[in-house]
Motif scaffolding. Structure first.
Motif, PDB file in Angstrom:
ATOM      1  N   LEU A 174      65.427  73.591  36.453  1.00  0.00           N
ATOM      2  CA  LEU A 174      64.694  74.854  36.717  1.00  0.00           C
ATOM      3  C   LEU A 174      64.536  76.201  35.242  1.00  0.00           C
ATOM      4  CD1 LEU A 174      66.817  75.460  39.932  1.00  0.00           C
ATOM      5  CD2 LEU A 174      64.857  74.492  39.811  1.00  0.00           C
ATOM      6  N   LEU A 175      65.328  75.775  34.695  1.00  0.00           N
ATOM      7  CA  LEU A 175      65.118  76.318  33.265  1.00  0.00           C
ATOM      8  C   LEU A 175      63.876  76.012  32.679  1.00  0.00           C
ATOM      9  CD1 LEU A 175      68.974  77.327  32.524  1.00  0.00           C
ATOM     10  CD2 LEU A 175      67.065  78.720  32.856  1.00  0.00           C
ATOM     11  N   ASP A 176      63.088  74.899  32.968  1.00  0.00           N
ATOM     12  CA  ASP A 176      61.769  74.805  31.658  1.00  0.00           C
ATOM     13  C   ASP A 176      60.927  76.101  32.144  1.00  0.00           C
ATOM     14  OD1 ASP A 176      59.422  73.605  31.733  1.00  0.00           O
ATOM     15  OD2 ASP A 176      60.456  71.175  31.448  1.00  0.00           O
ATOM     16  N   LYS A 177      60.345  76.167  31.160  1.00  0.00           N
ATOM     17  CA  LYS A 177      59.521  77.415  31.186  1.00  0.00           C
ATOM     18  C   LYS A 177      58.050  77.341  32.079  1.00  0.00           C
ATOM     19  CE  LYS A 177      56.740  76.115  26.659  1.00  0.00           C
ATOM     20  NZ  LYS A 177      56.646  76.414  25.268  1.00  0.00           N
ATOM     21  N   ASN A 178      57.772  75.704  31.968  1.00  0.00           N
ATOM     22  CA  ASN A 178      56.656  75.365  33.062  1.00  0.00           C
ATOM     23  C   ASN A 178      56.752  75.388  34.707  1.00  0.00           C
ATOM     24  OD1 ASN A 178      54.828  75.382  30.527  1.00  0.00           O
ATOM     25  ND2 ASN A 178      55.785  73.109  30.317  1.00  0.00           N
ATOM     26  N   VAL A 179      58.143  75.268  34.679  1.00  0.00           N
ATOM     27  CA  VAL A 179      58.573  75.012  35.923  1.00  0.00           C
ATOM     28  C   VAL A 179      58.350  76.893  36.887  1.00  0.00           C
ATOM     29  CG1 VAL A 179      60.144  74.702  37.550  1.00  0.00           C
ATOM     30  CG2 VAL A 179      59.614  72.887  35.748  1.00  0.00           C
ATOM     31  N   ASN A 180      57.552  76.883  37.832  1.00  0.00           N
ATOM     32  CA  ASN A 180      57.299  78.308  38.735  1.00  0.00           C
ATOM     33  C   ASN A 180      57.622  77.522  39.954  1.00  0.00           C
ATOM     34  OD1 ASN A 180      57.192  80.160  36.611  1.00  0.00           O
ATOM     35  ND2 ASN A 180      56.041  78.798  35.543  1.00  0.00           N
ATOM     36  N   ASP A 181      57.197  76.571  40.129  1.00  0.00           N
ATOM     37  CA  ASP A 181      57.456  76.615  41.890  1.00  0.00           C
ATOM     38  C   ASP A 181      58.185  74.884  42.294  1.00  0.00           C
ATOM     39  OD1 ASP A 181      54.396  77.438  42.411  1.00  0.00           O
ATOM     40  OD2 ASP A 181      53.894  76.356  40.687  1.00  0.00           O
TER      41      ASP A 181
ATOM     42  N   GLN B 159      65.787  82.155  42.040  1.00  0.00           N
ATOM     43  CA  GLN B 159      65.726  82.590  41.652  1.00  0.00           C
ATOM     44  C   GLN B 159      66.370  83.693  40.665  1.00  0.00           C
ATOM     45  OE1 GLN B 159      65.164  86.050  44.860  1.00  0.00           O
ATOM     46  NE2 GLN B 159      67.456  86.497  44.249  1.00  0.00           N
ATOM     47  N   GLN B 160      67.710  83.593  39.973  1.00  0.00           N
ATOM     48  CA  GLN B 160      68.465  83.370  39.018  1.00  0.00           C
ATOM     49  C   GLN B 160      67.983  82.538  38.080  1.00  0.00           C
ATOM     50  OE1 GLN B 160      72.292  82.399  39.384  1.00  0.00           O
ATOM     51  NE2 GLN B 160      72.692  83.518  41.521  1.00  0.00           N
ATOM     52  N   CYS B 161      67.406  81.715  37.991  1.00  0.00           N
ATOM     53  CA  CYS B 161      66.383  80.890  36.368  1.00  0.00           C
ATOM     54  C   CYS B 161      65.262  81.693  35.961  1.00  0.00           C
ATOM     55  CB  CYS B 161      66.773  79.792  36.813  1.00  0.00           C
ATOM     56  SG  CYS B 161      67.967  78.810  37.042  1.00  0.00           S
ATOM     57  N   LEU B 162      64.838  82.216  37.694  1.00  0.00           N
ATOM     58  CA  LEU B 162      63.461  82.827  36.721  1.00  0.00           C
ATOM     59  C   LEU B 162      64.067  84.130  36.356  1.00  0.00           C
ATOM     60  CD1 LEU B 162      61.532  82.524  40.092  1.00  0.00           C
ATOM     61  CD2 LEU B 162      61.233  81.116  37.749  1.00  0.00           C
ATOM     62  N   SER B 163      64.943  84.670  36.834  1.00  0.00           N
ATOM     63  CA  SER B 163      64.753  86.502  36.335  1.00  0.00           C
ATOM     64  C   SER B 163      65.733  85.829  34.412  1.00  0.00           C
ATOM     65  CB  SER B 163      66.314  86.761  37.115  1.00  0.00           C
ATOM     66  OG  SER B 163      65.371  86.971  37.862  1.00  0.00           O
ATOM     67  N   LYS B 164      66.582  84.962  34.700  1.00  0.00           N
ATOM     68  CA  LYS B 164      67.132  84.257  33.108  1.00  0.00           C
ATOM     69  C   LYS B 164      65.639  83.987  32.068  1.00  0.00           C
ATOM     70  CE  LYS B 164      70.403  81.589  30.474  1.00  0.00           C
ATOM     71  NZ  LYS B 164      69.721  81.233  29.736  1.00  0.00           N
ATOM     72  N   LYS B 165      64.466  83.510  33.025  1.00  0.00           N
ATOM     73  CA  LYS B 165      63.384  82.740  31.719  1.00  0.00           C
ATOM     74  C   LYS B 165      63.032  83.819  31.106  1.00  0.00           C
ATOM     75  CE  LYS B 165      61.605  79.548  34.219  1.00  0.00           C
ATOM     76  NZ  LYS B 165      61.067  78.630  35.316  1.00  0.00           N
ATOM     77  N   LYS B 166      62.773  85.347  32.306  1.00  0.00           N
ATOM     78  CA  LYS B 166      62.267  86.297  32.323  1.00  0.00           C
ATOM     79  C   LYS B 166      62.316  87.359  31.037  1.00  0.00           C
ATOM     80  CE  LYS B 166      59.004  89.986  34.501  1.00  0.00           C
ATOM     81  NZ  LYS B 166      59.419  90.502  35.864  1.00  0.00           N
ATOM     82  N   LYS B 167      64.223  87.076  31.002  1.00  0.00           N
ATOM     83  CA  LYS B 167      64.850  88.170  30.021  1.00  0.00           C
ATOM     84  C   LYS B 167      64.697  87.183  28.794  1.00  0.00           C
ATOM     85  CE  LYS B 167      69.313  89.849  29.346  1.00  0.00           C
ATOM     86  NZ  LYS B 167      70.725  90.440  30.023  1.00  0.00           N
TER      87      LYS B 167
ATOM     88  N   GLU C 114      59.041  88.898  29.031  1.00  0.00           N
ATOM     89  CA  GLU C 114      58.515  89.480  29.733  1.00  0.00           C
ATOM     90  C   GLU C 114      58.255  90.999  29.926  1.00  0.00           C
ATOM     91  OE1 GLU C 114      57.915  86.775  32.402  1.00  0.00           O
ATOM     92  OE2 GLU C 114      57.332  85.458  31.113  1.00  0.00           O
ATOM     93  N   THR C 115      57.978  91.539  29.396  1.00  0.00           N
ATOM     94  CA  THR C 115      57.478  93.084  29.952  1.00  0.00           C
ATOM     95  C   THR C 115      56.066  93.394  31.289  1.00  0.00           C
ATOM     96  OG1 THR C 115      56.327  93.923  28.152  1.00  0.00           O
ATOM     97  CG2 THR C 115      58.659  94.112  27.672  1.00  0.00           C
ATOM     98  N   GLU C 116      55.463  93.029  30.811  1.00  0.00           N
ATOM     99  CA  GLU C 116      54.452  92.542  31.884  1.00  0.00           C
ATOM    100  C   GLU C 116      54.412  91.806  33.392  1.00  0.00           C
ATOM    101  OE1 GLU C 116      50.995  92.944  29.412  1.00  0.00           O
ATOM    102  OE2 GLU C 116      51.638  95.078  28.230  1.00  0.00           O
ATOM    103  N   ASP C 117      53.488  92.229  33.581  1.00  0.00           N
ATOM    104  CA  ASP C 117      53.300  90.474  34.934  1.00  0.00           C
ATOM    105  C   ASP C 117      52.412  90.227  34.437  1.00  0.00           C
ATOM    106  OD1 ASP C 117      52.623  89.415  36.992  1.00  0.00           O
ATOM    107  OD2 ASP C 117      52.005  91.025  37.983  1.00  0.00           O
ATOM    108  N   SER C 118      52.875  88.826  34.224  1.00  0.00           N
ATOM    109  CA  SER C 118      52.176  87.879  33.827  1.00  0.00           C
ATOM    110  C   SER C 118      50.776  86.651  34.759  1.00  0.00           C
ATOM    111  CB  SER C 118      53.136  86.208  33.483  1.00  0.00           C
ATOM    112  OG  SER C 118      53.704  85.589  34.782  1.00  0.00           O
TER     113      SER C 118
END
Length: 265
Positions: free
Chosen positions: A71-78, A128-136, A140-144
Protein backbone atom coordinates in the motif's frame (compact mmCIF):
# COMPACT_ATOMS: atom_id res chain seq x y z
CA UNK A 1 2.17 2.87 -14.31
CA UNK A 2 -0.91 3.11 -12.07
CA UNK A 3 -0.95 0.52 -9.31
CA UNK A 4 -3.96 -1.45 -8.09
CA UNK A 5 -3.92 -3.76 -5.07
CA UNK A 6 -6.61 -6.44 -4.90
CA UNK A 7 -7.26 -8.44 -1.76
CA UNK A 8 -8.68 -11.83 -2.66
CA UNK A 9 -7.42 -11.56 -6.22
CA UNK A 10 -7.30 -15.31 -6.76
CA UNK A 11 -11.00 -15.86 -5.96
CA UNK A 12 -13.90 -16.30 -8.37
CA UNK A 13 -14.46 -12.55 -8.80
CA UNK A 14 -10.98 -11.42 -7.77
CA UNK A 15 -9.39 -13.20 -10.74
CA UNK A 16 -11.58 -11.31 -13.20
CA UNK A 17 -10.89 -7.99 -11.47
CA UNK A 18 -7.17 -8.73 -11.88
CA UNK A 19 -7.69 -9.58 -15.53
CA UNK A 20 -9.70 -6.44 -16.29
CA UNK A 21 -7.21 -4.28 -14.40
CA UNK A 22 -4.31 -5.69 -16.43
CA UNK A 23 -6.25 -5.03 -19.64
CA UNK A 24 -6.90 -1.48 -18.40
CA UNK A 25 -3.18 -0.80 -18.02
CA UNK A 26 -2.75 -1.18 -14.26
CA UNK A 27 0.20 -2.72 -12.48
CA UNK A 28 -1.73 -5.27 -10.45
CA UNK A 29 -0.83 -6.86 -7.13
CA UNK A 30 -3.06 -9.62 -5.77
CA UNK A 31 -2.89 -10.38 -2.06
CA UNK A 32 -4.35 -13.53 -0.53
CA UNK A 33 -3.51 -16.24 1.96
CA UNK A 34 -2.43 -18.65 -0.78
CA UNK A 35 -0.81 -16.28 -3.26
CA UNK A 36 -0.70 -17.36 -6.89
CA UNK A 37 -3.75 -19.21 -8.25
CA UNK A 38 -3.39 -22.47 -10.19
CA UNK A 39 -3.06 -22.08 -13.94
CA UNK A 40 -6.27 -22.85 -15.86
CA UNK A 41 -6.55 -26.44 -17.02
CA UNK A 42 -8.44 -25.44 -20.16
CA UNK A 43 -6.55 -23.86 -23.05
CA UNK A 44 -9.80 -22.50 -24.52
CA UNK A 45 -9.44 -19.19 -22.71
CA UNK A 46 -6.19 -17.25 -22.67
CA UNK A 47 -5.93 -16.75 -18.90
CA UNK A 48 -2.23 -17.53 -18.77
CA UNK A 49 -1.35 -14.25 -20.50
CA UNK A 50 -2.81 -11.90 -17.90
CA UNK A 51 -2.00 -14.22 -14.97
CA UNK A 52 1.71 -13.87 -15.80
CA UNK A 53 1.40 -10.07 -15.55
CA UNK A 54 -0.04 -10.02 -12.02
CA UNK A 55 2.18 -9.81 -8.94
CA UNK A 56 0.80 -12.63 -6.78
CA UNK A 57 1.71 -12.26 -3.12
CA UNK A 58 0.68 -13.81 0.19
CA UNK A 59 -0.81 -11.65 2.94
CA UNK A 60 -3.33 -11.75 5.76
CA UNK A 61 -6.01 -9.07 5.44
CA UNK A 62 -6.38 -9.06 9.24
CA UNK A 63 -2.67 -8.39 9.76
CA UNK A 64 -1.59 -5.03 8.25
CA UNK A 65 2.09 -5.78 8.79
CA UNK A 66 1.85 -8.40 6.02
CA UNK A 67 0.67 -5.95 3.38
CA UNK A 68 1.53 -2.35 4.36
CA UNK A 69 4.55 -2.33 2.06
CA UNK A 70 2.32 -2.87 -0.97
CA UNK A 71 0.00 0.00 0.00
CA UNK A 72 3.01 2.29 0.51
CA UNK A 73 3.98 1.92 -3.16
CA UNK A 74 3.85 5.48 -4.53
CA UNK A 75 1.87 4.32 -7.60
CA UNK A 76 -0.90 2.64 -5.61
CA UNK A 77 -3.95 4.87 -5.20
CA UNK A 78 -6.66 2.24 -5.58
CA UNK A 79 -7.45 -0.79 -3.43
CA UNK A 80 -10.10 -3.47 -3.84
CA UNK A 81 -11.47 -5.62 -1.00
CA UNK A 82 -12.77 -8.82 -2.60
CA UNK A 83 -12.63 -10.98 0.51
CA UNK A 84 -15.70 -12.45 2.15
CA UNK A 85 -17.63 -15.49 3.25
CA UNK A 86 -21.11 -16.46 2.07
CA UNK A 87 -21.54 -19.17 4.70
CA UNK A 88 -19.78 -19.24 8.04
CA UNK A 89 -18.61 -22.81 7.36
CA UNK A 90 -15.05 -22.12 6.19
CA UNK A 91 -15.11 -24.97 3.67
CA UNK A 92 -18.15 -23.86 1.70
CA UNK A 93 -16.19 -22.43 -1.25
CA UNK A 94 -14.50 -25.74 -2.03
CA UNK A 95 -17.93 -27.39 -1.97
CA UNK A 96 -19.56 -24.73 -4.16
CA UNK A 97 -16.77 -24.81 -6.75
CA UNK A 98 -16.29 -28.58 -6.76
CA UNK A 99 -17.24 -30.85 -9.64
CA UNK A 100 -19.24 -33.20 -7.50
CA UNK A 101 -19.86 -31.36 -4.27
CA UNK A 102 -18.79 -34.35 -2.19
CA UNK A 103 -16.33 -32.54 0.05
CA UNK A 104 -16.91 -33.11 3.75
CA UNK A 105 -17.54 -29.76 5.47
CA UNK A 106 -15.39 -29.02 8.47
CA UNK A 107 -16.79 -27.74 11.73
CA UNK A 108 -14.46 -24.75 11.76
CA UNK A 109 -16.38 -21.49 11.34
CA UNK A 110 -15.47 -17.90 10.58
CA UNK A 111 -17.46 -14.88 11.71
CA UNK A 112 -19.43 -12.88 9.15
CA UNK A 113 -18.62 -9.72 11.10
CA UNK A 114 -14.90 -10.48 11.22
CA UNK A 115 -14.43 -11.33 7.54
CA UNK A 116 -17.15 -9.33 5.79
CA UNK A 117 -17.00 -6.16 7.90
CA UNK A 118 -13.99 -5.84 10.20
CA UNK A 119 -11.43 -6.92 7.61
CA UNK A 120 -12.73 -4.28 5.18
CA UNK A 121 -12.70 -1.49 7.76
CA UNK A 122 -9.22 -2.48 8.94
CA UNK A 123 -7.94 -2.48 5.36
CA UNK A 124 -9.52 0.91 4.60
CA UNK A 125 -8.02 2.36 7.77
CA UNK A 126 -4.57 0.96 6.94
CA UNK A 127 -4.80 2.25 3.37
CA UNK A 128 -5.76 5.70 4.62
CA UNK A 129 -2.77 5.76 6.98
CA UNK A 130 -0.44 4.66 4.18
CA UNK A 131 -1.74 7.41 1.89
CA UNK A 132 -1.09 10.00 4.60
CA UNK A 133 2.43 8.66 5.13
CA UNK A 134 3.19 8.73 1.40
CA UNK A 135 1.92 12.30 1.13
CA UNK A 136 4.07 13.35 4.08
CA UNK A 137 7.17 11.55 2.80
CA UNK A 138 6.78 13.13 -0.63
CA UNK A 139 6.21 16.59 0.91
CA UNK A 140 3.01 17.12 -1.05
CA UNK A 141 1.52 20.51 -0.26
CA UNK A 142 -0.85 20.86 -3.22
CA UNK A 143 -3.76 18.79 -4.44
CA UNK A 144 -2.44 16.21 -6.91
CA UNK A 145 -5.86 15.79 -8.53
CA UNK A 146 -5.84 12.09 -7.70
CA UNK A 147 -8.74 10.82 -5.60
CA UNK A 148 -7.77 7.42 -4.17
CA UNK A 149 -10.48 4.78 -4.18
CA UNK A 150 -11.39 1.92 -1.88
CA UNK A 151 -13.68 -0.65 -3.49
CA UNK A 152 -15.75 -3.09 -1.45
CA UNK A 153 -17.52 -6.10 -2.94
CA UNK A 154 -20.86 -6.20 -1.18
CA UNK A 155 -24.04 -7.98 -2.31
CA UNK A 156 -27.40 -7.15 -3.86
CA UNK A 157 -29.36 -9.16 -1.30
CA UNK A 158 -29.21 -12.48 0.49
CA UNK A 159 -30.72 -15.64 -0.98
CA UNK A 160 -33.44 -17.41 1.04
CA UNK A 161 -31.07 -20.18 2.18
CA UNK A 162 -28.36 -17.73 3.30
CA UNK A 163 -28.38 -16.68 6.98
CA UNK A 164 -29.41 -13.10 7.72
CA UNK A 165 -25.98 -12.44 9.25
CA UNK A 166 -24.40 -12.49 5.79
CA UNK A 167 -26.22 -9.51 4.30
CA UNK A 168 -26.29 -7.72 7.68
CA UNK A 169 -22.49 -7.81 7.90
CA UNK A 170 -22.25 -6.46 4.34
CA UNK A 171 -24.61 -3.57 5.04
CA UNK A 172 -22.77 -2.66 8.24
CA UNK A 173 -19.49 -2.60 6.33
CA UNK A 174 -21.02 -0.36 3.66
CA UNK A 175 -22.35 2.07 6.25
CA UNK A 176 -19.03 2.29 8.06
CA UNK A 177 -16.96 2.72 4.91
CA UNK A 178 -19.23 5.44 3.53
CA UNK A 179 -19.42 7.35 6.82
CA UNK A 180 -15.78 7.14 7.95
CA UNK A 181 -13.72 7.38 4.77
CA UNK A 182 -15.62 9.48 2.22
CA UNK A 183 -13.66 12.63 3.14
CA UNK A 184 -10.30 11.36 1.83
CA UNK A 185 -11.10 8.12 0.00
CA UNK A 186 -13.66 7.30 -2.66
CA UNK A 187 -15.61 4.33 -1.26
CA UNK A 188 -17.00 2.29 -4.14
CA UNK A 189 -19.61 -0.23 -3.02
CA UNK A 190 -20.42 -2.94 -5.57
CA UNK A 191 -23.67 -4.88 -5.10
CA UNK A 192 -23.64 -7.85 -7.49
CA UNK A 193 -26.14 -10.70 -7.35
CA UNK A 194 -25.28 -14.40 -7.62
CA UNK A 195 -22.10 -14.51 -9.71
CA UNK A 196 -20.90 -16.90 -12.40
CA UNK A 197 -17.88 -16.95 -14.71
CA UNK A 198 -18.69 -16.69 -18.42
CA UNK A 199 -15.74 -18.90 -19.34
CA UNK A 200 -17.16 -21.79 -17.28
CA UNK A 201 -20.71 -21.86 -18.66
CA UNK A 202 -19.92 -24.84 -20.88
CA UNK A 203 -18.63 -26.86 -17.92
CA UNK A 204 -20.60 -28.51 -15.12
CA UNK A 205 -20.15 -27.63 -11.49
CA UNK A 206 -22.45 -26.67 -8.65
CA UNK A 207 -22.08 -22.92 -9.19
CA UNK A 208 -22.93 -23.16 -12.89
CA UNK A 209 -25.94 -25.32 -12.06
CA UNK A 210 -27.10 -22.83 -9.43
CA UNK A 211 -26.74 -20.03 -11.97
CA UNK A 212 -29.03 -21.93 -14.34
CA UNK A 213 -31.66 -22.22 -11.61
CA UNK A 214 -31.34 -18.56 -10.56
CA UNK A 215 -31.64 -17.38 -14.18
CA UNK A 216 -34.65 -19.62 -14.84
CA UNK A 217 -36.48 -18.40 -11.74
CA UNK A 218 -35.83 -14.75 -12.57
CA UNK A 219 -36.93 -15.17 -16.20
CA UNK A 220 -40.07 -17.05 -15.12
CA UNK A 221 -40.87 -14.38 -12.55
CA UNK A 222 -40.60 -11.58 -15.12
CA UNK A 223 -42.59 -13.50 -17.74
CA UNK A 224 -45.38 -15.22 -15.80
CA UNK A 225 -45.58 -13.23 -12.59
CA UNK A 226 -44.75 -9.75 -13.96
CA UNK A 227 -41.89 -9.35 -11.48
CA UNK A 228 -44.06 -9.84 -8.39
CA UNK A 229 -41.78 -12.47 -6.84
CA UNK A 230 -38.57 -11.46 -4.98
CA UNK A 231 -36.18 -13.00 -7.50
CA UNK A 232 -33.03 -11.27 -8.79
CA UNK A 233 -30.90 -11.95 -11.87
CA UNK A 234 -27.44 -13.48 -11.68
CA UNK A 235 -24.44 -11.55 -13.00
CA UNK A 236 -21.15 -12.56 -14.58
CA UNK A 237 -17.85 -11.84 -12.86
CA UNK A 238 -16.75 -10.26 -16.13
CA UNK A 239 -19.58 -7.68 -15.96
CA UNK A 240 -18.84 -6.89 -12.33
CA UNK A 241 -15.15 -6.39 -13.10
CA UNK A 242 -15.73 -4.13 -16.09
CA UNK A 243 -18.18 -2.01 -14.13
CA UNK A 244 -15.83 -1.78 -11.14
CA UNK A 245 -12.85 -0.65 -13.24
CA UNK A 246 -15.00 2.03 -14.90
CA UNK A 247 -15.93 3.40 -11.46
CA UNK A 248 -12.32 3.31 -10.25
CA UNK A 249 -11.22 5.29 -13.31
CA UNK A 250 -13.97 7.88 -12.79
CA UNK A 251 -12.28 10.25 -10.33
CA UNK A 252 -15.60 11.86 -9.44
CA UNK A 253 -17.48 8.68 -8.51
CA UNK A 254 -18.07 7.29 -5.06
CA UNK A 255 -21.00 5.47 -3.53
CA UNK A 256 -23.13 2.39 -4.14
CA UNK A 257 -23.28 0.62 -7.51
CA UNK A 258 -26.52 -1.42 -7.66
CA UNK A 259 -27.07 -4.62 -9.61
CA UNK A 260 -29.07 -2.75 -12.25
CA UNK A 261 -26.05 -0.55 -13.04
CA UNK A 262 -23.63 -3.48 -13.06
CA UNK A 263 -25.89 -5.35 -15.50
CA UNK A 264 -25.26 -2.70 -18.17
CA UNK A 265 -21.67 -3.87 -18.62
Amino acid sequence: MKGLVIFGGNGLLGKRICEQAVLSGYKVTSLSRSGRPPLPTSKKHDDETWISKVNWEKADVLNPSTYEKFLLDKNVNDVVHSVGILLENSNYKSILNSKGGNNNPTTKTQSYDLINRKSAVLLADTFQQCLSKKKKDENETEDSGINPSFSYISADKAFPIIPEGYILSKRKAEEELLSKYSHNLRPIIMRPGFMFDETLLSTWDIRTSMNTVVSFLDTTNKGLFKGKLPTRPSISTQSVSKCLLSKIKDQSFQGIVPLEEISKF
